[in-house]
Design a protein around this motif. Structure first.
Motif, PDB file in Angstrom:
ATOM      1  N   SER A  95       0.840  -1.207   0.000  1.00 45.13           N
ATOM      2  CA  SER A  95       0.000   0.000   0.000  1.00 45.13           C
ATOM      3  C   SER A  95       0.870   1.251   0.000  1.00 45.13           C
ATOM      4  O   SER A  95       0.582   2.224  -0.713  1.00 45.13           O
ATOM      5  N   ILE A  96       1.932   1.231   0.796  1.00 43.85           N
ATOM      6  CA  ILE A  96       2.876   2.357   0.801  1.00 43.85           C
ATOM      7  C   ILE A  96       3.524   2.509  -0.574  1.00 43.85           C
ATOM      8  O   ILE A  96       3.642   3.634  -1.113  1.00 43.85           O
ATOM      9  N   LYS A 203      -9.238  -2.680   1.195  1.00 45.72           N
ATOM     10  CA  LYS A 203     -10.384  -3.303   0.529  1.00 45.72           C
ATOM     11  C   LYS A 203     -10.545  -2.787  -0.903  1.00 45.72           C
ATOM     12  O   LYS A 203     -10.669  -3.576  -1.846  1.00 45.72           O
ATOM     13  N   GLU A 204     -10.535  -1.470  -1.067  1.00 43.58           N
ATOM     14  CA  GLU A 204     -10.796  -0.892  -2.391  1.00 43.58           C
ATOM     15  C   GLU A 204      -9.651  -1.127  -3.373  1.00 43.58           C
ATOM     16  O   GLU A 204      -9.878  -1.515  -4.523  1.00 43.58           O
ATOM     17  N   HIS A 205      -8.419  -0.908  -2.920  1.00 49.10           N
ATOM     18  CA  HIS A 205      -7.292  -0.887  -3.845  1.00 49.10           C
ATOM     19  C   HIS A 205      -6.584  -2.227  -3.997  1.00 49.10           C
ATOM     20  O   HIS A 205      -5.790  -2.397  -4.927  1.00 49.10           O
ATOM     21  N   LYS A 209      -9.871  -5.109  -6.182  1.00 45.58           N
ATOM     22  CA  LYS A 209      -9.196  -5.126  -7.473  1.00 45.58           C
ATOM     23  C   LYS A 209      -8.725  -6.532  -7.847  1.00 45.58           C
ATOM     24  O   LYS A 209      -8.797  -6.936  -9.020  1.00 45.58           O
ATOM     25  N   LEU A 210      -8.254  -7.294  -6.862  1.00 47.37           N
ATOM     26  CA  LEU A 210      -7.715  -8.619  -7.138  1.00 47.37           C
ATOM     27  C   LEU A 210      -8.758  -9.725  -6.978  1.00 47.37           C
ATOM     28  O   LEU A 210      -8.429 -10.906  -7.108  1.00 47.37           O
ATOM     29  N   GLU A 211      -9.998  -9.324  -6.697  1.00 44.77           N
ATOM     30  CA  GLU A 211     -11.084 -10.285  -6.464  1.00 44.77           C
ATOM     31  C   GLU A 211     -10.730 -11.255  -5.333  1.00 44.77           C
ATOM     32  O   GLU A 211     -11.028 -12.448  -5.395  1.00 44.77           O
ATOM     33  N   MET A 212     -10.100 -10.704  -4.303  1.00 42.67           N
ATOM     34  CA  MET A 212      -9.829 -11.467  -3.082  1.00 42.67           C
ATOM     35  C   MET A 212     -11.090 -11.362  -2.216  1.00 42.67           C
ATOM     36  O   MET A 212     -11.134 -10.655  -1.214  1.00 42.67           O
ATOM     37  N   ASN A 213     -12.107 -12.072  -2.625  1.00 37.83           N
ATOM     38  CA  ASN A 213     -13.450 -11.861  -2.084  1.00 37.83           C
ATOM     39  C   ASN A 213     -13.653 -12.406  -0.678  1.00 37.83           C
ATOM     40  O   ASN A 213     -14.656 -12.093  -0.034  1.00 37.83           O
ATOM     41  N   SER A 214     -12.726 -13.212  -0.207  1.00 35.52           N
ATOM     42  CA  SER A 214     -12.844 -13.758   1.147  1.00 35.52           C
ATOM     43  C   SER A 214     -11.894 -13.071   2.130  1.00 35.52           C
ATOM     44  O   SER A 214     -11.736 -13.532   3.258  1.00 35.52           O
TER      45      SER A 214
END
Length: 359
Positions: A95-96, A203-205, A209-214
């Motif tokens: 993230s950084i 969550k958003e970025h 984005k990666l469809e890491m839905n769990s």
């Protein structure tokens, strides 16, 4: 048009079938070896674990062991959700780096650029120092007073105020000492620069984005589908201790599954979230002022396994332990998630990676 000889067609089909037999045999042998390791480590009647092995981004092993919930006698399933503890640091570090790519900060920026009143005692403490555990700031998880706040919900500034007046352990850049305080400060910097909470930003970025839905920021109160419950082991298994998830925060408060962690590893490998040159900064083996290597990049340990480069990180939080190993030269990823802090997957993940290399 020349007709195709049926005998030739039969020979080709037969050759294709037989050419797949060695790979099938090797795959079965690998499964059996991994099964033997994990069945020894995790009792069918106790808390368990899920392990995934991937080669070139494709799962070649994915199994669950033990129980996801002892009280309800629920078997572990490969899709169970675990708290991943300090593997969260990978997400904070990236993230950084995303903010670096956006031009919102530089790695050599001093933390007082973002938190002007932070008491640095005249020392130059940079974002780089926080990422590499070389800042010298006292890790709040080593403080005896932690028990006085462990159940309270604190804001990031309140948590930072808890440790910021502690004496520094050393001058910035002079030593490596694993430090949760540094990643708390990084989480707060993410919030300051993005205008979002750390949970919202990740969550958003990343997750969406990666469809890491769990995957998500952990919660004690939310009903989370497929959650594995966490345990301790004393004389017998007991439910995990309660600690406010505002404390591990950006150093350890995320939840995920082995499948989502594979998506994460692939995204890092393929430069989906940051530029390749920026990504490479996370996997550089940095040095102290005296030139000594620290075997740590940004959110990953930089080490070797059988003389092959290995990027690794584990996690430990009340009731859970986790471990991820990535061998870039072999393109092998192993991740293990356990729902008892008595059962560390660290050595198991390394042993399994070693088996996969030999296969």
């Amino acid at each position: 048009m020349k007709s195709f000889n049926p005998l030739s067609k039969l020979l080709i089909v037969t050759f294709c079938l037989f050419s797949q037999i060695p790979q099938l045999v090797y795959s079965q042998a690998l499964d059996a070896k991994i099964d033997s390791l994990l069945e020894t480590a995790f009792s069918p009647e106790g808390p368990g674990a899920v392990f995934l092995v991937a080669k070139a981004g494709k799962p070649i092993y994915r199994k669950a062991f033990g129980k996801a919930n002892l009280e309800l006698n629920v078997p572990m399933a490969p899709g169970n959700v675990f708290e991943i503890g300090s593997m969260t640091k990978q997400f904070t570090a990236v993230s950084i780096l995303m903010l670096v790519d956006q031009g919102k900060l530089r790695l050599n920026d001093e933390i007082t650029n973002f938190i002007p009143d932070y008491p640095t005692r005249g020392k130059s403490i940079t974002v780089h120092h926080l990422l590499t555990h070389t800042s010298g700031i006292k890790s709040f998880t080593s403080m005896k007073a932690l028990r006085t706040i462990e159940r309270g919900d604190l804001t990031p500034p309140e948590l930072i105020d808890f440790f910021n007046n502690e004496p520094m352990d050393f001058d910035p850049g002079e030593e490596f000492k694993y430090n949760n305080s540094g990643y708390v400060i990084l989480g707060h910097i993410i919030e300051i620069l993005s205008g979002q909470s750390y949970a919202e930003f990740v969550k958003e970025h990343i997750f969406t984005k990666l469809e890491m839905n769990s995957s998500q920021y952990a919660s004690h109160s939310q009903v989370i589908e497929n959650r594995a419950y966490g345990y301790h082991r004393k004389d017998k298994y007991v439910n995990k201790n309660y600690v406010s998830l505002s404390l591990p925060y950006a150093s350890g408060s995320l939840m995920s599954t082995v499948d989502d962690m594979l998506k994460w590893n692939e995204a890092i490998k393929n430069n989906t979230l940051v530029k390749e040159a920026t990504k490479n900064k996370a996997f550089e083996n940095y040095t102290l002022k005296n030139g000594e290597k620290i075997n740590y990049g940004y959110g990953w340990h930089i080490t070797t396994l059988n003389d092959a480069v290995s990027f690794e990180h584990g996690g430990s939080i009340f009731g859970f332990k986790s471990m991820g190993v990535y061998l870039p030269e072999e393109d092998i990823y192993v991740v293990g998630l356990s729902n008892c802090d008595c059962n560390s997957p660290t050595e198991l993940a390394r042993d399994i990676a070693e088996l996969a290399m030999g296969n």
